[in-house]
Design a protein around this motif. Structure first.
Motif, short mmCIF file in Angstrom:
data_model
loop_
_atom_site.label_atom_id
_atom_site.label_comp_id
_atom_site.label_asym_id
_atom_site.label_seq_id
_atom_site.Cartn_x
_atom_site.Cartn_y
_atom_site.Cartn_z
N GLU A 65 0.83 -1.19 0.00
CA GLU A 65 0.00 0.00 0.00
C GLU A 65 0.87 1.25 0.00
N THR A 66 2.00 1.17 0.67
CA THR A 66 3.01 2.23 0.59
C THR A 66 4.34 1.57 0.25
N ILE A 67 5.25 2.33 -0.31
CA ILE A 67 6.52 1.80 -0.78
C ILE A 67 7.34 1.27 0.39
N GLU A 68 7.75 0.01 0.29
CA GLU A 68 8.56 -0.58 1.34
C GLU A 68 10.04 -0.29 1.10
N ALA A 69 10.83 -0.46 2.17
CA ALA A 69 12.26 -0.14 2.10
C ALA A 69 12.97 -0.97 1.03
N LYS A 70 12.56 -2.25 0.90
CA LYS A 70 13.20 -3.12 -0.09
C LYS A 70 12.97 -2.61 -1.50
N THR A 71 11.74 -2.16 -1.79
CA THR A 71 11.43 -1.62 -3.11
C THR A 71 12.20 -0.34 -3.37
N MET A 72 12.27 0.52 -2.36
CA MET A 72 13.03 1.76 -2.49
C MET A 72 14.50 1.46 -2.80
N GLY A 73 15.08 0.50 -2.09
CA GLY A 73 16.47 0.13 -2.34
C GLY A 73 16.69 -0.41 -3.73
N THR A 74 15.77 -1.27 -4.19
CA THR A 74 15.87 -1.84 -5.53
C THR A 74 15.82 -0.75 -6.59
N VAL A 75 14.92 0.19 -6.41
CA VAL A 75 14.75 1.28 -7.36
C VAL A 75 16.01 2.15 -7.43
N ILE A 76 16.55 2.52 -6.27
CA ILE A 76 17.73 3.37 -6.24
C ILE A 76 18.93 2.66 -6.88
N HIS A 77 19.08 1.37 -6.61
CA HIS A 77 20.15 0.60 -7.25
C HIS A 77 20.02 0.64 -8.76
N GLN A 78 18.81 0.47 -9.25
CA GLN A 78 18.58 0.44 -10.70
C GLN A 78 18.89 1.79 -11.33
N VAL A 79 18.48 2.88 -10.67
CA VAL A 79 18.74 4.21 -11.22
C VAL A 79 20.24 4.48 -11.28
N LEU A 80 20.96 4.15 -10.22
CA LEU A 80 22.41 4.38 -10.21
C LEU A 80 23.10 3.55 -11.28
N GLN A 81 22.62 2.34 -11.51
CA GLN A 81 23.19 1.54 -12.59
C GLN A 81 22.94 2.21 -13.93
N ASN A 82 21.74 2.73 -14.13
CA ASN A 82 21.43 3.42 -15.39
C ASN A 82 22.28 4.67 -15.58
N PHE A 123 1.14 11.45 -3.83
CA PHE A 123 0.56 11.87 -2.55
C PHE A 123 1.11 11.04 -1.39
N GLY A 124 1.00 11.62 -0.20
CA GLY A 124 1.26 10.90 1.04
C GLY A 124 2.68 10.38 1.19
N LYS A 125 2.78 9.24 1.91
CA LYS A 125 4.08 8.65 2.21
C LYS A 125 4.83 8.26 0.94
N ASN A 126 4.10 7.77 -0.05
CA ASN A 126 4.76 7.38 -1.29
C ASN A 126 5.46 8.57 -1.94
N HIS A 127 4.84 9.72 -1.90
CA HIS A 127 5.45 10.91 -2.49
C HIS A 127 6.71 11.29 -1.73
N LEU A 128 6.68 11.14 -0.41
CA LEU A 128 7.86 11.44 0.40
C LEU A 128 9.00 10.47 0.07
N VAL A 129 8.68 9.17 -0.06
CA VAL A 129 9.69 8.17 -0.40
C VAL A 129 10.28 8.48 -1.77
N TYR A 130 9.43 8.86 -2.71
CA TYR A 130 9.88 9.22 -4.06
C TYR A 130 10.85 10.40 -4.00
N LYS A 131 10.50 11.43 -3.25
CA LYS A 131 11.34 12.63 -3.17
C LYS A 131 12.65 12.33 -2.45
N VAL A 132 12.59 11.52 -1.39
CA VAL A 132 13.82 11.16 -0.67
C VAL A 132 14.73 10.33 -1.57
N SER A 133 14.16 9.42 -2.34
CA SER A 133 14.95 8.61 -3.27
C SER A 133 15.67 9.49 -4.28
#
Length: 257
Positions: A65-82, A123-133
């Motif tokens: 329902e909200t982005i979990e830490a594991k998903t956030m980590g996976t996403v950041i790893h992928q972006v840095l690789q790109n 919106f909400g927590k997801n938006h904060l996680v997105y911005k922090v990422s």
């Protein structure tokens, strides 16, 4: 296999004896290979290792329902690789890295669409996680650009050797008089050479402190679960040195957080 910290409700400890079937399963796993994370699981909780590696049980998938830490980590790893992919097997030009920085938000959106396809990032927590990422990614790259520009030869100091590179090697063991080859495998986030120094880098989105990475006694690596990050990095260094023995003893490892 014993998990001394696990209780069954009545206060008794759960213990799993090493039956012939379990031994055969462990031998099969040894041929395929153990990763640093699976070995860390055994150090932290042998019972969890038994459930995951011997029985093959995994956690039930749930809808985030909200982005979990594991998903956030996976996403950041992928972006840095790109971001760093065009520099692989070459040097990082800081000006070219500035151009790559401008693409970070597009890469981030694409990565979240892939790993969190049904989520709302506005919106909400997801938006904060997105911005922090996005902040973490951009600050890391900006720091790297600044460091390169401070050097005498900005475009010739940082060489990306490999990104997300898989390695494996075998260790000859003897168990109850039987010789056995145990494969160890791992995939490093980044291997580079900075000013002639080979570095093995693992990205971490969570907190890492000096205690996690300092090792005074070798036994700490297999007795203290808090040394899991250090254990992982040293395994990566060992795997790299098996293929590149000329660098044995001179590899620098660390986390970028």
């Amino acid at each position: 296999l014993l998990s001394p910290g696990t209780s069954s409700g009545s206060g008794s400890t759960i213990s799993i004896s090493k039956s012939p079937a379990i031994i055969e399963r462990l031998k099969e796993k040894a041929v395929k290979g153990f990763s640093p994370s699976s070995l860390n699981t055994f150090i932290r909780c042998p019972l969890q290792f038994y459930f995951q590696e011997v029985l093959g049980l995994t956690e039930a998938e749930t809808v985030e329902e909200t982005i979990e830490a594991k998903t956030m980590g996976t996403v950041i790893h992928q972006v840095l690789q790109n971001i760093y992919e065009p520099f692989e097997a070459g040097f990082v030009d800081p000006q070219a890295l500035v151009d790559r920085l401008s693409k970070s938000e597009d890469y981030l959106k694409d990565a979240f669409r892939q790993h969190y396809p049904d989520g709302d990032l506005d919106f909400g927590k997801n938006h904060l996680v997105y911005k922090v990422s996005l902040l973490l990614i951009n600050e890391l790259i900006k720091k790297e650009i600044a460091d390169l520009n401070e050097s005498e030869n900005p475009a010739g100091v940082l060489e990306i050797i490999a990104l997300e590179e898989p390695f494996n090697a075998v260790i000859d063991c003897e168990i109850t008089g039987t010789k056995l080859q145990v494969r160890v495998k791992g995939k490093t986030d980044r291997i580079d050479q900075y000013g002639g120094q080979i570095r093995i880098i693992d990205y971490k989105t969570g907190n890492v402190n000096s205690y996690d990475l300092s090792v005074k006694e070798w036994d700490d690596l297999v007795k203290d679960p808090k040394k899991g990050k250090a254990f992982q990095l040293l395994v990566y260094a060992w795997l790299f040195s098996k293929i590149n023995p000329e660098y044995f003893g001179s590899i620098q490892t660390g986390n970028i957080t």
